[in-house]
Design an enzyme around this catalytic site. Structure first.
Site, PDB file in Angstrom:
ATOM      1  N   GLY A 169       0.690  -1.295  -0.006  1.00 48.72           N
ATOM      2  CA  GLY A 169      -0.046   0.073  -0.040  1.00 48.72           C
ATOM      3  C   GLY A 169       0.571   1.340  -0.033  1.00 48.72           C
ATOM      4  O   GLY A 169       0.090   2.226   0.154  1.00 48.72           O
ATOM      5  N   CYS A 197      11.843  -3.812  -9.261  1.00 44.74           N
ATOM      6  CA  CYS A 197      12.796  -3.317  -8.589  1.00 44.74           C
ATOM      7  C   CYS A 197      13.742  -4.474  -8.987  1.00 44.74           C
ATOM      8  O   CYS A 197      14.851  -5.116  -7.962  1.00 44.74           O
ATOM      9  CB  CYS A 197      12.420  -4.009  -7.084  1.00 44.74           C
ATOM     10  SG  CYS A 197      11.833  -5.455  -6.734  1.00 44.74           S
TER      11      CYS A 197
END
Length: 723
Positions: A380, A501
């Site tokens: 989140g 990433c």
């Protein structure tokens, strides 16, 4: 009172002699008269009248020390000394003034030296300074008072200065040679002046020695030295390489040493080594061994960064802004309290989030009152960042396929006060069918994690070739789904941001290039980020679309953030049914059965109001055909209830039918009679065939009623017989 403890341990200080002052003058370069070898002088301290008499033993020792001075005939100038009884009394018992007679002797007539005898007016020492016209020179004390007399004489003569400098040069050269020998022994030689380092093995070792070496723990110091030497050779291969050795041999040796030193598997180490030059690759591996700084993101829905920083500083947190590129990030250096349990954290004023996670949301740049989609939202951080930029307006669909992670997502959304978020639990590849037409879509795709090895060192050994085949395939499917979920006709949006990433080309540039080839209705645009390295347009013999230079790469050794990749697309039109690739060929090779590659354009109907599409398959409504379907449905419903479907043609016929329904069989006969009279009136106008059908219908209904009566009578008779 007795002698103090300090005096008992250390004893009285040694008396200063004339020889000492003569040596000082020689160092200073002053002329010195003939001075006896030993000319000790006693140091006299004045005591008060209340002191007791010293013991005989101490008096004898003092007198024995003073006899050679009298024999040598040295003279001391006597000056009257002012008695200061009060100062001695003020010293108190701590300094034990009353027993100083035991140290200095009892002869009060001998001259004394003050505490500051060198600079004071009390000239109790008479030396050759008075013979030089009354000019006094300040004494210079040496730290080493035990130097040889020969060294002192050499320093005084100007002729020996050149010789002394030559001796110093020889000593320095000798020390340098010793240091270099030590460096060679410790395998830390820097190999200056073009010396070719011996890095590669000769290959003459037998199998037994090789096995023993493999069993022993590696010498890390030797490995690191060999890595640096190998890198230096590869940078200047023509001058530093050994004869008969190729670049491949040095590269393979560097790869083995990196695997042994840092703990990578060979496949992943080779993949990462190919991304950079040797020197930069070494810096990348080194950066992965140190953790990135702790960064928190200010929740602008609840507070401002300045107020949050002040509150945390008051709690003992050392921090500063993460950089000029971010207005909400704070970098924490030291904290005396746990950052995940402060009142500010629980109140939703900030969230712990890596600095690199700010970049995809900054590139997406969601606007107020837009519909946005976060396809992989947990935990989140990016979703709440989007909500803060949108100021809780519009709608954000936060999707995550993992229910356990979705719970954490819901917790952070509530804690940070994001009220415009809708949490979903779908496979993101199905999202074009679930709902589409979003203004902006963020896809932070699942990846191998090669950019966050500092957080998860298990990546060094867990990732293999199979992972780098499966993950890019999933990422391609997700990216196509994100493109198809975007509304190209959006007035403010139509943007897709793809981020990972990871630093591997297979998960970044190759996926983006695939999306550009399969979806010609999208193009790459500037990310708008203030820093970052350009993406690859060619890698290991593969050539990508030239617009890939608009993507951005982030490395830990360059920017001190986690390794990251960000690409931003702009959807410029709907996807045609027959998608054309970037090279001009039709998409015939696309698998038809795969749901992910299906061409789906979820543009809302209201987005293009007033525009008529000529190629639209939807042709409108046919009222006549629809009326037939409606009448047929009503007739079937009346038949189920036992009513005449032809009664629909005349509305007045419905009332007697409804009133007579609950009367049973008799009620069914009455509407039958009424039907006879009504149909008899219409017989004249109807053809003969219609009359016969009407008569048959009228006859069948009474028969059915009589059959029902007989059935009921039969049931009653059976029940009576049973009783």
């Amino acid at each position: 009172m007795g002698v103090g403890r300090r005096m008992k341990k250390q004893g009285p200080p040694e008396p200063l002699s004339e020889e000492h002052f003569a040596n000082l003058k020689r160092k200073k370069g002053l002329p010195v008269d003939d001075v006896p070898v030993e000319a000790p002088s006693t140091k006299k301290r004045r005591t008060s009248a209340k002191n007791d008499k010293p013991s005989k033993k101490r008096r004898e020792e003092v007198s024995a020390k003073s006899t050679p001075k009298q024999a040598n005939g040295t003279k001391k100038a006597k000056k009257p000394v002012r008695e200061d009884v009060d100062s001695d009394e003020e010293m108190g018992d701590e300094f034990d003034v009353s027993n100083l007679d035991d140290i200095s002797g009892s002869d009060l007539d001998e001259p004394t030296l003050g505490d500051d005898f060198l600079d004071s007016d009390n000239d109790s020492v008479v030396d050759s300074d008075q013979e030089t016209g009354g000019k006094k020179e300040k004494f210079v004390f040496s730290d080493d008072e035990d130097e040889d007399e020969e060294e002192r004489e050499e320093k005084l003569t100007a002729a020996n200065i050149e010789g002394l400098s030559r001796k110093l040069d020889e000593q320095l050269a000798r020390e340098a040679a010793e240091n270099e020998a030590e460096l060679r022994e410790a395998a830390l030689q820097t190999n200056i002046d073009g010396d070719k380092p011996h890095v590669l093995d000769d290959g003459e070792e037998d199998e037994l020695s090789a096995k023993t070496k493999s069993l022993l723990a590696p010498d890390l110091q030797m490995l690191r030295t060999r890595i640096t030497d190998t890198i230096r050779v590869l940078e200047d291969f023509a001058n530093l390489a050994e004869d008969g050795r190729s670049r491949v041999e040095y590269t393979n040796q560097l790869l083995k040493d990196i695997c042994a030193y840092y703990g990578y598997n060979e496949y992943l180490a080779e993949k990462l080594l190919n991304l950079f030059p040797p020197r930069e690759a070494f810096a990348f591996f080194e950066a992965n061994e140190t953790a990135r700084p702790v960064v928190i993101r200010t929740n602008t829905l609840r507070t401002h960064r300045r107020d949050l920083a002040q509150a945390l500083i008051n709690r003992g947190v050392v921090l500063e802004p993460v950089g000029k590129w971010s207005k909400v990030g704070l970098q924490v250096f030291e904290s005396s309290v746990p950052l995940g349990a402060t009142p500010e954290y629980l109140a939703g004023h900030y969230i712990l989030q890596a600095a690199s996670s700010f970049l995809p949301v900054m590139a997406l740049c969601p606007q107020e009152n837009e519909r946005c989609l976060d396809m992989a939202a947990a935990p989140g951080g990016k979703t709440t960042h989007m909500a803060a930029l949108m100021k809780n307006t519009g709608a954000i669909f936060a999707n995550d396929p993992n229910k356990a992670r979705a719970k954490g997502l819901i917790g952070n959304i509530h804690r940070l006060g994001a009220t415009n978020v809708i949490v979903c639990n779908y496979d993101a590849r199905e999202f074009p069918r679930v709902i589409g037409g979003f203004d902006r879509v963020l896809l932070d795709a699942p990846c191998s994690g090669t950019g966050v090895i500092a957080k998860d060192p298990s990546v060094k050994t867990n990732r293999d070739e199979k992972d780098f085949q499966q993950l890019p395939h999933t990422q391609k499917q997700l990216l196509l789904a994100a493109i198809d979920s975007t509304n190209h006709a959006s007035k403010t949006g139509g943007y897709i941001v793809y981020s990972t990433c990871s630093v591997c080309v297979e998960e970044n540039e190759q996926v983006v290039n695939y999306a550009l080839s399969r979806r010609p209705n999208v193009k790459l645009v500037e990310t708008g980020l203030p820093f970052g390295k350009e993406g690859f347009t060619s890698y290991m013999g593969k050539t990508f679309h030239p617009s890939l230079k608009l993507t951005r790469r982030y490395y830990p050794h360059l920017y001190n953030v986690d390794g990251f990749f960000v690409a931003k697309f702009k959807k410029i039109g709907p996807t045609p049914k027959n998608a054309v690739l970037a090279n001009g060929k039709k998409d015939a090779e696309a698998p038809k059965a795969s749901d992910e590659d299906a061409i789906v354009d979820k543009t809302p109907i209201g987005a293009e109001e007033g525009e008529k599409r000529e190629d639209d398959d939807f042709g409108g409504f046919d009222d006549d055909e629809d009326a037939d379907y409606i009448e047929r449905a009503k007739r079937n419903a009346m038949r189920r209830r036992g009513l005449d479907p032809r009664a629909l043609k005349k509305p007045q016929e419905k009332k007697p039918a409804k009133e007579d329904e609950p009367n049973g069989a008799e009620g069914q006969q009455k509407p039958a009679k009424s039907d006879k009279t009504e149909k008899a009136k219409d017989e004249a106008s109807k053809p003969a065939e219609a009359k016969e059908k009407a008569k048959e219908d009228v006859k069948e209904k009474p028969k059915e009623a009589t059959k029902d009566k007989t059935k009921e009578k039969g049931k009653k008779s059976k029940t009576k017989e049973r009783k």
